[in-house]
Motif scaffolding. Structure first.
Motif, PDB file in Angstrom:
ATOM      1  N   GLU A   1     -62.469 115.651  38.882  1.00  0.00           N
ATOM      2  CA  GLU A   1     -61.375 115.554  37.926  1.00  0.00           C
ATOM      3  C   GLU A   1     -60.181 116.343  38.439  1.00  0.00           C
ATOM      4  O   GLU A   1     -60.335 117.449  38.936  1.00  0.00           O
ATOM      5  CB  GLU A   1     -61.807 116.099  36.567  1.00  0.00           C
ATOM      6  CG  GLU A   1     -60.714 115.985  35.511  1.00  0.00           C
ATOM      7  CD  GLU A   1     -61.134 116.540  34.163  1.00  0.00           C
ATOM      8  OE1 GLU A   1     -61.259 115.738  33.226  1.00  0.00           O
ATOM      9  OE2 GLU A   1     -61.332 117.763  34.058  1.00  0.00           O
TER      10      GLU A   1
ATOM     11  N   GLN B   1     -55.006 115.054  33.951  1.00  0.00           N
ATOM     12  CA  GLN B   1     -56.094 115.048  32.979  1.00  0.00           C
ATOM     13  C   GLN B   1     -55.682 114.290  31.717  1.00  0.00           C
ATOM     14  O   GLN B   1     -56.467 113.524  31.155  1.00  0.00           O
ATOM     15  CB  GLN B   1     -56.500 116.483  32.633  1.00  0.00           C
ATOM     16  CG  GLN B   1     -57.151 117.237  33.771  1.00  0.00           C
ATOM     17  CD  GLN B   1     -57.338 118.713  33.452  1.00  0.00           C
ATOM     18  OE1 GLN B   1     -57.136 119.162  32.322  1.00  0.00           O
ATOM     19  NE2 GLN B   1     -57.730 119.490  34.456  1.00  0.00           N
TER      20      GLN B   1
ATOM     21  N   LEU C   1     -55.682 110.454  32.385  1.00  0.00           N
ATOM     22  CA  LEU C   1     -57.031 109.886  32.429  1.00  0.00           C
ATOM     23  C   LEU C   1     -57.645 109.813  31.034  1.00  0.00           C
ATOM     24  O   LEU C   1     -58.349 108.851  30.699  1.00  0.00           O
ATOM     25  CB  LEU C   1     -57.913 110.711  33.365  1.00  0.00           C
ATOM     26  CG  LEU C   1     -57.583 110.575  34.856  1.00  0.00           C
ATOM     27  CD1 LEU C   1     -58.328 111.629  35.669  1.00  0.00           C
ATOM     28  CD2 LEU C   1     -57.944 109.181  35.365  1.00  0.00           C
TER      29      LEU C   1
ATOM     30  N   THR D   1     -56.444 104.961  36.447  1.00  0.00           N
ATOM     31  CA  THR D   1     -57.850 105.163  36.805  1.00  0.00           C
ATOM     32  C   THR D   1     -58.121 104.755  38.257  1.00  0.00           C
ATOM     33  O   THR D   1     -58.961 105.358  38.923  1.00  0.00           O
ATOM     34  CB  THR D   1     -58.762 104.367  35.858  1.00  0.00           C
ATOM     35  OG1 THR D   1     -58.336 102.995  35.812  1.00  0.00           O
ATOM     36  CG2 THR D   1     -58.679 104.929  34.447  1.00  0.00           C
TER      37      THR D   1
ATOM     38  N   ASN E   1     -57.157 107.769  40.268  1.00  0.00           N
ATOM     39  CA  ASN E   1     -57.590 109.065  39.718  1.00  0.00           C
ATOM     40  C   ASN E   1     -56.390 109.889  39.259  1.00  0.00           C
ATOM     41  O   ASN E   1     -56.371 111.106  39.387  1.00  0.00           O
ATOM     42  CB  ASN E   1     -58.420 109.849  40.737  1.00  0.00           C
ATOM     43  CG  ASN E   1     -59.268 110.935  40.095  1.00  0.00           C
ATOM     44  OD1 ASN E   1     -59.763 110.774  38.972  1.00  0.00           O
ATOM     45  ND2 ASN E   1     -59.444 112.057  40.792  1.00  0.00           N
TER      46      ASN E   1
END
Length: 386
Positions: free
Chosen positions: A277, A284, A287, A306, A309
């Protein structure tokens, strides 16, 4: 002030869709790209920073020399240059460009990336250092007398700079982030605050936090940071063509990610198969929001988040020219005054935006003004997700 547009600077034909590992600078491409931004009336270009990539100062000076109106935003990490040196460098660029220098500060969102250049401070320490750094720059730009500094991270005696910004006072300072410390530092000291593209509701919440931090620091409403929001538009003449283009883009991103191909020609692997992560709050948040639905509000598309990432600015706006124009106007109605848009086919997308998006957004703003609309306290988009 009117809404302004930001692009990013690219130095060769490597893209996230067709990466060219280790690609050198293509001088003809740089000239064509920079002049296209100038010709299509982008207001700014961001010269990014990465520990493994080209020097932004040299690139920024080159872009300034190739253009007439385009403002150059130099991304700076405080660990890479002493603040008195940065103050002179930025003021020098400002003079050479006729007042077109801007600085965007990156406190550092990844311990691993910071360590590559010898920076081992914690995140909170990095923001404290950034706060001190900005204060030194502002003092160096505005002071006519030599001064001492005895801070937590920097100490010097009798520094004086004869290198002044064009306006004799300061150079616009931008800060980005999504953490409380970012809001505090940016709200108190920045002229511009940068956000990644989130849904309207979440964006409004962040803007409110930035304004609250500015108020707590004693800044008047007319002195608050200007809000900068970043998107990756995927546009075409019709909705059908735009969504077909979006899915081709996603397939390429996912393929490159699965094969660990580098992003934008730098050294970082794009593989997200086993990626941890992200450490920074902004990624963060992206996501977490992506789990709520692929399409949010009018045209905000999250699969590109996504697929990468959430590395950097990664939320797309997908649709026809008019749909994406309307989506951008939703954000300007929230109070965003700077809109950063860059695509996945860097030069061609910048040209498309210049032809079909920037003029439409500017015309839409004029029309709103004629109709006496003031959307700063509301939105035009729906709040549904799918």
């Amino acid at each position: 002030m009117p809404v302004e547009f930001i692009s990013a600077t690219f130095l060769n034909q490597s893209t996230e869709l067709n990466p060219i590992p280790g690609a050198p600078i293509d001088r003809e491409y740089v000239e064509r790209y920079a002049r296209a931004l100038d010709d299509y009336e982008f207001n700014y270009t961001l010269v990014p920073y990465d520990s493994s990539y080209f020097d932004p100062w040299t690139v920024g000076a080159t872009i300034a020399a190739l253009t007439k109106k385009l403002k150059v935003i130099i991304a700076v990490r405080p660990n890479t240059l002493y603040p008195t040196v940065a103050a002179k460098a930025l003021a020098t660029l400002d003079q050479l460009s006729g007042g077109r220098a801007v600085v965007h500060f990156i406190a550092g969102g990844s311990d691993v990336e910071q360590a590559r250049e010898g920076d081992f401070l914690t995140k909170d320490q990095r923001y404290a250092r950034l706060e001190e750094y900005i204060k030194i720059l502002k003092r160096a730009w505005s002071s006519t007398e030599a001064f001492d500094w005895d801070g937590q991270y920097y100490q010097f005696k009798q520094f004086r700079s004869f290198v002044r910004p064009v306006n004799g006072k300061s150079i616009p300072v931008s800060v980005g982030g999504s953490s409380d410390e970012a809001y505090r530092v940016g709200g108190s000291l920045a002229d511009i605050f940068g956000l990644w593209g989130e849904p309207l509701k979440e964006t409004k919440e962040q803007i409110d936090k930035i304004y609250a931090a500015a108020e707590k620091a004693g800044r008047a409403p007319g002195d608050r940071p200007r809000i900068w929001v970043t998107f990756r538009p995927i546009v075409a003449e019709t909705e059908e063509l735009a969504w077909a283009k979006a899915h081709r883009t996603l397939e390429a991103l996912e393929s490159n990610s699965a094969n660990g191909k580098p992003i934008f020609g730098a050294s970082q692997a794009a593989s997200t198969a086993n990626a941890p992560e992200p450490q920074n709050v902004g990624s963060q948040r992206l996501l977490a929001i992506a789990k709520k639905g692929e399409v949010q509000d009018r045209a905000l598309w999250y699969p590109t988040v996504t697929a990468t990432n959430a590395r950097g600015a990664s939320t797309a706006l997908v649709g026809s020219y008019q749909t994406v124009t309307d989506a951008i106007l939703d954000y300007t109605n929230l109070g965003a005054e700077l809109i950063s848009i860059r695509g996945y086919d860097n030069l061609n997308d910048a040209i498309d935006y210049g032809r079909y998006i920037l003029p439409k957004v500017r015309a839409g703003l004029v029309e709103q003004a004629k109709n006496g609309e003031n959307g700063a306290n509301g939105t035009n988009g729906s709040s549904t997700t799918s």
